[in-house]
Motif scaffolding. Structure first.
Motif, PDB file in Angstrom:
ATOM      1  N   GLY A  42      26.784  -6.605  10.976  1.00 45.04           N
ATOM      2  CA  GLY A  42      28.159  -6.343  11.417  1.00 45.04           C
ATOM      3  C   GLY A  42      28.287  -4.981  12.071  1.00 45.04           C
ATOM      4  N   TRP A  43      27.680  -3.973  11.463  1.00 44.96           N
ATOM      5  CA  TRP A  43      27.738  -2.625  12.049  1.00 44.96           C
ATOM      6  C   TRP A  43      27.033  -2.578  13.397  1.00 44.96           C
ATOM      7  CZ3 TRP A  43      30.230   1.779  11.002  1.00 44.96           C
ATOM      8  CH2 TRP A  43      30.874   1.866   9.772  1.00 44.96           C
ATOM      9  N   LEU A  44      25.870  -3.204  13.484  1.00 49.86           N
ATOM     10  CA  LEU A  44      25.077  -3.114  14.714  1.00 49.86           C
ATOM     11  C   LEU A  44      25.632  -3.987  15.836  1.00 49.86           C
ATOM     12  CD1 LEU A  44      21.486  -3.069  13.192  1.00 49.86           C
ATOM     13  CD2 LEU A  44      22.819  -1.136  14.072  1.00 49.86           C
ATOM     14  N   VAL A  45      26.415  -5.005  15.500  1.00 51.94           N
ATOM     15  CA  VAL A  45      26.966  -5.894  16.518  1.00 51.94           C
ATOM     16  C   VAL A  45      28.428  -5.566  16.806  1.00 51.94           C
ATOM     17  CG1 VAL A  45      27.536  -8.299  17.049  1.00 51.94           C
ATOM     18  CG2 VAL A  45      25.343  -7.736  16.015  1.00 51.94           C
ATOM     19  N   VAL A  46      29.236  -5.366  15.764  1.00 54.55           N
ATOM     20  CA  VAL A  46      30.673  -5.174  15.948  1.00 54.55           C
ATOM     21  C   VAL A  46      30.974  -3.861  16.667  1.00 54.55           C
ATOM     22  CG1 VAL A  46      32.867  -4.873  14.736  1.00 54.55           C
ATOM     23  CG2 VAL A  46      31.285  -6.664  14.037  1.00 54.55           C
ATOM     24  N   GLY A  47      30.221  -2.808  16.390  1.00 51.84           N
ATOM     25  CA  GLY A  47      30.465  -1.526  17.060  1.00 51.84           C
ATOM     26  C   GLY A  47      30.387  -1.618  18.570  1.00 51.84           C
ATOM     27  N   PRO A  48      29.264  -2.075  19.114  1.00 50.94           N
ATOM     28  CA  PRO A  48      29.187  -2.207  20.578  1.00 50.94           C
ATOM     29  C   PRO A  48      30.177  -3.216  21.155  1.00 50.94           C
ATOM     30  CG  PRO A  48      26.994  -2.190  19.622  1.00 50.94           C
ATOM     31  CD  PRO A  48      27.966  -2.265  18.481  1.00 50.94           C
ATOM     32  N   VAL A  49      30.410  -4.312  20.432  1.00 50.18           N
ATOM     33  CA  VAL A  49      31.366  -5.314  20.925  1.00 50.18           C
ATOM     34  C   VAL A  49      32.774  -4.726  20.944  1.00 50.18           C
ATOM     35  CG1 VAL A  49      32.451  -7.535  20.400  1.00 50.18           C
ATOM     36  CG2 VAL A  49      29.973  -7.303  20.310  1.00 50.18           C
ATOM     37  N   ALA A  50      33.145  -3.987  19.889  1.00 51.47           N
ATOM     38  CA  ALA A  50      34.468  -3.362  19.860  1.00 51.47           C
ATOM     39  C   ALA A  50      34.600  -2.343  20.987  1.00 51.47           C
ATOM     40  CB  ALA A  50      34.704  -2.691  18.509  1.00 51.47           C
ATOM     41  N   HIS A  51      33.548  -1.590  21.230  1.00 45.59           N
ATOM     42  CA  HIS A  51      33.590  -0.618  22.322  1.00 45.59           C
ATOM     43  C   HIS A  51      33.781  -1.319  23.654  1.00 45.59           C
ATOM     44  CE1 HIS A  51      31.753   1.834  25.500  1.00 45.59           C
ATOM     45  NE2 HIS A  51      32.371   2.821  24.884  1.00 45.59           N
ATOM     46  N   ASP A  52      32.957  -2.336  23.913  1.00 42.93           N
ATOM     47  CA  ASP A  52      33.002  -3.000  25.210  1.00 42.93           C
ATOM     48  C   ASP A  52      34.227  -3.885  25.395  1.00 42.93           C
ATOM     49  OD1 ASP A  52      30.645  -1.733  25.691  1.00 42.93           O
ATOM     50  OD2 ASP A  52      29.384  -3.514  25.523  1.00 42.93           O
ATOM     51  N   SER A  53      34.799  -4.396  24.311  1.00 44.57           N
ATOM     52  CA  SER A  53      35.945  -5.287  24.472  1.00 44.57           C
ATOM     53  C   SER A  53      37.283  -4.600  24.236  1.00 44.57           C
ATOM     54  CB  SER A  53      35.811  -6.479  23.527  1.00 44.57           C
ATOM     55  OG  SER A  53      35.822  -6.052  22.193  1.00 44.57           O
ATOM     56  N   LEU A  54      37.286  -3.419  23.591  1.00 47.11           N
ATOM     57  CA  LEU A  54      38.547  -2.728  23.339  1.00 47.11           C
ATOM     58  C   LEU A  54      38.653  -1.400  24.079  1.00 47.11           C
ATOM     59  CD1 LEU A  54      38.923  -3.285  19.494  1.00 47.11           C
ATOM     60  CD2 LEU A  54      40.258  -4.342  21.298  1.00 47.11           C
ATOM     61  N   VAL A  55      37.742  -0.493  23.803  1.00 48.05           N
ATOM     62  CA  VAL A  55      37.859   0.865  24.338  1.00 48.05           C
ATOM     63  C   VAL A  55      37.721   0.878  25.860  1.00 48.05           C
ATOM     64  CG1 VAL A  55      36.844   3.169  24.322  1.00 48.05           C
ATOM     65  CG2 VAL A  55      37.084   1.909  22.198  1.00 48.05           C
ATOM     66  N   VAL A  56      36.714   0.217  26.380  1.00 52.61           N
ATOM     67  CA  VAL A  56      36.487   0.255  27.832  1.00 52.61           C
ATOM     68  C   VAL A  56      37.637  -0.377  28.612  1.00 52.61           C
ATOM     69  CG1 VAL A  56      34.955  -0.529  29.678  1.00 52.61           C
ATOM     70  CG2 VAL A  56      33.991   0.429  27.597  1.00 52.61           C
ATOM     71  N   PRO A  57      38.094  -1.593  28.281  1.00 51.55           N
ATOM     72  CA  PRO A  57      39.210  -2.151  29.062  1.00 51.55           C
ATOM     73  C   PRO A  57      40.509  -1.357  28.938  1.00 51.55           C
ATOM     74  CG  PRO A  57      38.119  -3.883  27.811  1.00 51.55           C
ATOM     75  CD  PRO A  57      37.553  -2.591  27.342  1.00 51.55           C
ATOM     76  N   VAL A  58      40.816  -0.874  27.738  1.00 51.91           N
ATOM     77  CA  VAL A  58      42.058  -0.104  27.566  1.00 51.91           C
ATOM     78  C   VAL A  58      41.981   1.187  28.373  1.00 51.91           C
ATOM     79  CG1 VAL A  58      43.418   1.204  25.895  1.00 51.91           C
ATOM     80  CG2 VAL A  58      42.686  -1.117  25.363  1.00 51.91           C
ATOM     81  N   THR A  59      40.831   1.851  28.331  1.00 56.77           N
ATOM     82  CA  THR A  59      40.669   3.083  29.105  1.00 56.77           C
ATOM     83  C   THR A  59      40.727   2.800  30.601  1.00 56.77           C
ATOM     84  OG1 THR A  59      39.311   4.006  27.348  1.00 56.77           O
ATOM     85  CG2 THR A  59      39.151   5.052  29.498  1.00 56.77           C
ATOM     86  N   ALA A  60      40.059   1.750  31.036  1.00 53.93           N
ATOM     87  CA  ALA A  60      40.067   1.414  32.465  1.00 53.93           C
ATOM     88  C   ALA A  60      41.473   1.033  32.932  1.00 53.93           C
ATOM     89  CB  ALA A  60      39.095   0.279  32.737  1.00 53.93           C
ATOM     90  N   LEU A  61      42.190   0.270  32.135  1.00 55.61           N
ATOM     91  CA  LEU A  61      43.560  -0.109  32.501  1.00 55.61           C
ATOM     92  C   LEU A  61      44.462   1.120  32.539  1.00 55.61           C
ATOM     93  CD1 LEU A  61      45.573  -2.361  33.118  1.00 55.61           C
ATOM     94  CD2 LEU A  61      45.967  -2.557  30.660  1.00 55.61           C
ATOM     95  N   GLY A  62      44.346   1.962  31.523  1.00 61.14           N
ATOM     96  CA  GLY A  62      45.139   3.196  31.512  1.00 61.14           C
ATOM     97  C   GLY A  62      44.822   4.081  32.700  1.00 61.14           C
ATOM     98  N   ALA A  63      43.535   4.207  33.030  1.00 58.90           N
ATOM     99  CA  ALA A  63      43.143   5.027  34.174  1.00 58.90           C
ATOM    100  C   ALA A  63      43.674   4.438  35.475  1.00 58.90           C
ATOM    101  CB  ALA A  63      41.619   5.161  34.227  1.00 58.90           C
ATOM    102  N   ALA A  64      43.616   3.127  35.610  1.00 59.57           N
ATOM    103  CA  ALA A  64      44.119   2.492  36.836  1.00 59.57           C
ATOM    104  C   ALA A  64      45.625   2.700  36.983  1.00 59.57           C
ATOM    105  CB  ALA A  64      43.785   1.006  36.832  1.00 59.57           C
ATOM    106  N   LEU A  65      46.363   2.570  35.883  1.00 59.80           N
ATOM    107  CA  LEU A  65      47.813   2.784  35.951  1.00 59.80           C
ATOM    108  C   LEU A  65      48.135   4.248  36.239  1.00 59.80           C
ATOM    109  CD1 LEU A  65      48.969   0.567  32.960  1.00 59.80           C
ATOM    110  CD2 LEU A  65      49.232   0.089  35.398  1.00 59.80           C
TER     111      LEU A  65
END
Length: 153
Positions: free
Chosen positions: A38-61
């Motif tokens: 869970g630690w080795l899979v959920v961490g990267p998945v959470a980063h790629d599915s939550l942090v990156v899109p939210v940051t990219a959307l915020g930056a675009a706006l």
């Protein structure tokens, strides 16, 4: 090119060393292995599915609404805040798996996280405001240079 090869070699060596240290500590029982996965899979998945899109959307706006120096500071703040929240979530949401280490785990992490975010944003905004004021003063000086009394042209 040699710098990239060197960085890749150092990264691969560090990853291998971390894996070797982890291998020595793994307890080969199903609940432990499942938790580790869970630690080795959920961490990267959470980063790629939550942090990156939210940051990219915020930056675009923000790119459409904020002027350049402010845009860069706010995007940097969003990235730093997102990463800090992602790293801090385990400490904020679950009890420690082992007995607390005095001085390390025996504190409330929420005030520290909120204080860090407050200081981060205050510094980003203060530095950007100072930079924007200095750049604006230079631009005004170029448009309307100050002429001294003895300097008549």
């Amino acid at each position: 090119m040699p710098a990239r090869v060197l960085l890749a070699a150092v990264g691969a060596g560090t990853l291998g060393y971390g894996g070797w240290l982890l291998w020595a500590q793994v307890v080969w029982q199903p609940d432990f292995v499942l938790s580790l996965a869970g630690w080795l899979v959920v961490g990267p998945v959470a980063h790629d599915s939550l942090v990156v899109p939210v940051t990219a959307l915020g930056a675009a706006l923000l790119a459409r609404t904020l002027p350049s120096p402010w845009r860069h500071a706010v995007v940097a703040g969003l990235v730093a805040s997102g990463v800090l929240l992602l790293v801090g979530i385990p400490l904020l949401t679950r009890p420690m798996a082992a007995p607390p280490n005095p001085g390390l785990d025996d504190r409330n992490y929420w005030p520290g996280l909120l204080l860090f975010l407050l200081v981060l944003w205050a510094l980003l905004l203060a530095v950007t405001a100072a930079y924007t004021g200095a750049v604006g003063a230079r631009r005004r000086h170029r448009r309307h240079p100050v002429v001294s009394e003895g300097d008549e042209r």
